[in-house]
Write a protein that holds these residues in place. Structure first.
Motif: not given
Length: 174
Positions: A106, A157, A160, A163
């Motif tokens: 992302a 993660r 993410d 992001y």
């Protein structure tokens, strides 16, 4: 085992386990990972699928060894991290792998961020290899395992989370 060593082992098991599952969860995921190996121009097309299967096998071996034979698991972790880092940077990609399930992160990481993440994972592997053995009270062992697994989940993660805080990349105007 020290608490630090237990936490480092849990962190690495979570990270390499997530990488393994993301690539081996389905035939489509394996095929997509093998197709992405085209970015490594020095790897002939005929070797992409065997290489993909080999990476998955190596990640499985890493998880198993980290859980059972810590020094061997740590050495394999260091070998894989070095290989992944060199190959990925030579291909000109910062953090654009299928390590944690996403085809394109992302928030595409920088080369420096990619190297930093892998360096931190390498430091965890060195901790696993070099920390002295010894007993740890069960409650403290549980705390170390949960803490290590939690840090591993954050690493998995990371794109993410970046992001969420940075937002989507905006195109540069010429």
């Amino acid at each position: 085992m020290t608490m630090l060593q237990l936490a480092a082992r849990a962190l690495l098991v979570v990270v390499f386990g997530a990488a393994l599952v993301s690539k081996a969860r389905s035939r489509a995921a394996l095929a997509a990972f093998a197709a992405d190996l085209a970015d490594f121009r020095w790897l002939p097309a005929v070797l992409r699928r065997p290489t993909a299967v080999g990476v998955i096998a190596a990640e499985l071996a890493t998880v198993a060894l980290l859980a059972t034979v810590r020094q061997a698991g740590a050495v394999l972790t260091l070998v894989l991290l070095t290989g992944f880092t060199v190959a990925t940077l030579r291909a000109g990609r910062a953090a654009d792998c299928r390590c944690f399930g996403a085809a394109k992160p992302a928030a595409r990481g920088s080369a420096a961020g990619f190297v930093l993440r892998n360096s931190l994972l390498a430091a965890a592997a060195l901790t696993v290899a070099l920390a002295p053995g010894g007993g740890v009270a069960p409650v403290l062992a549980a705390v170390a395992l949960v803490a290590g697994a939690g840090v591993g989940a954050v690493i998995v993660r990371w794109d993410d989370l970046a992001y969420l805080f940075q937002g989507p990349a905006t195109p540069r105007r010429s």
